[in-house]
Scaffold this motif. Structure first.
Motif, PDB file in Angstrom:
ATOM      1  N   ILE A   6       0.858  -1.188   0.000  1.00  0.00           N
ATOM      2  CA  ILE A   6       0.000   0.000   0.000  1.00  0.00           C
ATOM      3  C   ILE A   6       0.892   1.234   0.000  1.00  0.00           C
ATOM      4  CG2 ILE A   6      -1.901  -1.128   1.210  1.00  0.00           C
ATOM      5  CD1 ILE A   6      -0.942   0.373   3.749  1.00  0.00           C
ATOM      6  N   ASP A   7       0.327   2.334  -0.427  1.00  0.00           N
ATOM      7  CA  ASP A   7       1.068   3.587  -0.432  1.00  0.00           C
ATOM      8  C   ASP A   7       0.849   4.314   0.903  1.00  0.00           C
ATOM      9  OD1 ASP A   7       2.079   3.318  -2.979  1.00  0.00           O
ATOM     10  OD2 ASP A   7       0.211   4.041  -3.864  1.00  0.00           O
ATOM     11  N   VAL A   8       1.941   4.577   1.555  1.00  0.00           N
ATOM     12  CA  VAL A   8       1.854   5.336   2.804  1.00  0.00           C
ATOM     13  C   VAL A   8       2.215   6.780   2.495  1.00  0.00           C
ATOM     14  CG1 VAL A   8       2.735   5.605   5.152  1.00  0.00           C
ATOM     15  CG2 VAL A   8       2.491   3.331   4.133  1.00  0.00           C
ATOM     16  N   ARG A   9       1.299   7.642   2.763  1.00  0.00           N
ATOM     17  CA  ARG A   9       1.533   9.034   2.429  1.00  0.00           C
ATOM     18  C   ARG A   9       2.368   9.736   3.492  1.00  0.00           C
ATOM     19  NH1 ARG A   9      -3.650  11.726  -0.524  1.00  0.00           N
ATOM     20  NH2 ARG A   9      -3.914  10.119  -2.105  1.00  0.00           N
ATOM     21  N   GLU A  10       3.074  10.703   2.997  1.00  0.00           N
ATOM     22  CA  GLU A  10       3.814  11.571   3.909  1.00  0.00           C
ATOM     23  C   GLU A  10       2.801  12.377   4.713  1.00  0.00           C
ATOM     24  OE1 GLU A  10       7.068  15.184   3.449  1.00  0.00           O
ATOM     25  OE2 GLU A  10       6.283  14.130   1.714  1.00  0.00           O
ATOM     26  N   TYR A  11       3.081  12.555   5.956  1.00  0.00           N
ATOM     27  CA  TYR A  11       2.159  13.360   6.753  1.00  0.00           C
ATOM     28  C   TYR A  11       2.947  14.270   7.665  1.00  0.00           C
ATOM     29  CZ  TYR A  11       3.101  10.307  10.720  1.00  0.00           C
ATOM     30  OH  TYR A  11       3.704   9.626  11.728  1.00  0.00           O
ATOM     31  N   THR A  12       2.286  15.301   8.066  1.00  0.00           N
ATOM     32  CA  THR A  12       2.947  16.257   8.954  1.00  0.00           C
ATOM     33  C   THR A  12       2.398  16.114  10.362  1.00  0.00           C
ATOM     34  OG1 THR A  12       1.320  17.897   8.292  1.00  0.00           O
ATOM     35  CG2 THR A  12       3.442  17.946   7.165  1.00  0.00           C
ATOM     36  N   VAL A  13       3.173  16.591  11.272  1.00  0.00           N
ATOM     37  CA  VAL A  13       2.766  16.514  12.673  1.00  0.00           C
ATOM     38  C   VAL A  13       1.601  17.457  12.907  1.00  0.00           C
ATOM     39  CG1 VAL A  13       3.559  16.883  15.029  1.00  0.00           C
ATOM     40  CG2 VAL A  13       5.112  15.955  13.311  1.00  0.00           C
ATOM     41  N   ARG A  14       0.688  17.036  13.664  1.00  0.00           N
ATOM     42  CA  ARG A  14      -0.443  17.887  13.995  1.00  0.00           C
ATOM     43  C   ARG A  14      -0.006  19.120  14.765  1.00  0.00           C
ATOM     44  NH1 ARG A  14      -5.920  15.179  15.986  1.00  0.00           N
ATOM     45  NH2 ARG A  14      -6.210  13.628  14.375  1.00  0.00           N
ATOM     46  N   ALA A  15      -0.808  20.134  14.642  1.00  0.00           N
ATOM     47  CA  ALA A  15      -0.547  21.331  15.426  1.00  0.00           C
ATOM     48  C   ALA A  15      -0.639  20.978  16.904  1.00  0.00           C
ATOM     49  CB  ALA A  15      -1.571  22.403  15.076  1.00  0.00           C
ATOM     50  N   HIS A  16       0.276  21.492  17.635  1.00  0.00           N
ATOM     51  CA  HIS A  16       0.273  21.207  19.056  1.00  0.00           C
ATOM     52  C   HIS A  16       0.952  22.343  19.787  1.00  0.00           C
ATOM     53  CE1 HIS A  16       4.142  19.830  17.550  1.00  0.00           C
ATOM     54  NE2 HIS A  16       4.618  19.981  18.761  1.00  0.00           N
ATOM     55  N   LYS A  17       0.837  22.310  21.054  1.00  0.00           N
ATOM     56  CA  LYS A  17       1.466  23.345  21.856  1.00  0.00           C
ATOM     57  C   LYS A  17       2.794  22.841  22.391  1.00  0.00           C
ATOM     58  CE  LYS A  17      -2.345  26.226  23.290  1.00  0.00           C
ATOM     59  NZ  LYS A  17      -3.250  25.744  22.226  1.00  0.00           N
ATOM     60  N   ARG A  18       3.702  23.753  22.428  1.00  0.00           N
ATOM     61  CA  ARG A  18       5.018  23.394  22.926  1.00  0.00           C
ATOM     62  C   ARG A  18       5.522  24.544  23.780  1.00  0.00           C
ATOM     63  NH1 ARG A  18       9.320  21.950  18.480  1.00  0.00           N
ATOM     64  NH2 ARG A  18       7.985  20.132  18.358  1.00  0.00           N
ATOM     65  N   GLN A  19       6.074  24.197  24.866  1.00  0.00           N
ATOM     66  CA  GLN A  19       6.596  25.239  25.740  1.00  0.00           C
ATOM     67  C   GLN A  19       8.021  25.571  25.336  1.00  0.00           C
ATOM     68  OE1 GLN A  19       7.081  24.203  29.865  1.00  0.00           O
ATOM     69  NE2 GLN A  19       6.788  26.316  30.522  1.00  0.00           N
ATOM     70  N   ILE A  20       8.242  26.844  25.109  1.00  0.00           N
ATOM     71  CA  ILE A  20       9.599  27.272  24.786  1.00  0.00           C
ATOM     72  C   ILE A  20      10.044  28.297  25.806  1.00  0.00           C
ATOM     73  CG2 ILE A  20       9.368  26.800  22.325  1.00  0.00           C
ATOM     74  CD1 ILE A  20       8.903  29.757  21.901  1.00  0.00           C
ATOM     75  N   HIS A  21      11.285  28.510  25.868  1.00  0.00           N
ATOM     76  CA  HIS A  21      11.823  29.397  26.880  1.00  0.00           C
ATOM     77  C   HIS A  21      12.605  30.534  26.241  1.00  0.00           C
ATOM     78  CE1 HIS A  21      10.839  26.234  29.756  1.00  0.00           C
ATOM     79  NE2 HIS A  21      11.352  25.405  28.878  1.00  0.00           N
ATOM     80  N   THR A  22      12.583  31.627  26.923  1.00  0.00           N
ATOM     81  CA  THR A  22      13.384  32.742  26.426  1.00  0.00           C
ATOM     82  C   THR A  22      14.839  32.556  26.838  1.00  0.00           C
ATOM     83  OG1 THR A  22      12.913  34.012  28.419  1.00  0.00           O
ATOM     84  CG2 THR A  22      11.494  34.388  26.515  1.00  0.00           C
ATOM     85  N   ARG A  23      15.675  33.219  26.103  1.00  0.00           N
ATOM     86  CA  ARG A  23      17.085  33.254  26.466  1.00  0.00           C
ATOM     87  C   ARG A  23      17.514  34.704  26.496  1.00  0.00           C
ATOM     88  NH1 ARG A  23      20.930  29.753  22.931  1.00  0.00           N
ATOM     89  NH2 ARG A  23      22.350  30.824  24.305  1.00  0.00           N
TER      90      ARG A  23
END
Ligand SMILES: [Zn+2]
Length: 81
Positions: A6-23
């Motif tokens: 079967i053909d497996v399609r490329e997919y992207t990661v779902r939108a999600h929240k990620r905590q980032i920090h300032t520097r």
């Protein structure tokens, strides 16, 4: 056991929240050449907070001032006549 390809399609990661920090970056401002520091989420800033305030005004006039293509005169040594 039957099998098939079967053909497996490329997919992207779902939108999600990620905590980032300032520097806090210590750097020399490109505009005023002053040693300064600035806290940012992103990459190393180029300008201090005085030259580039955190809430910079949006660019609204720039789009109408695009450089127009200019007619160029090309010289050639080849005589096509
Ligand atoms: Zn500056």
């Amino acid at each position: 056991m039957p099998s098939k390809f079967i053909d497996v399609r490329e997919y992207t990661v779902r939108a999600h929240k990620r905590q980032i920090h300032t520097r806090v970056f210590h750097f020399v401002c490109k505009q005023c050449d002053q040693t300064t520091q600035r806290e940012t989420f992103g990459p190393r800033p180029l300008y201090c907070e005085e030259c580039r305030p955190p809430q910079a005004p949006k660019k609204s006039h720039q789009s109408s001032q695009k450089a127009k293509p200019r007619a160029m005169t090309y010289k050639s040594d080849i005589d096509l006549g």
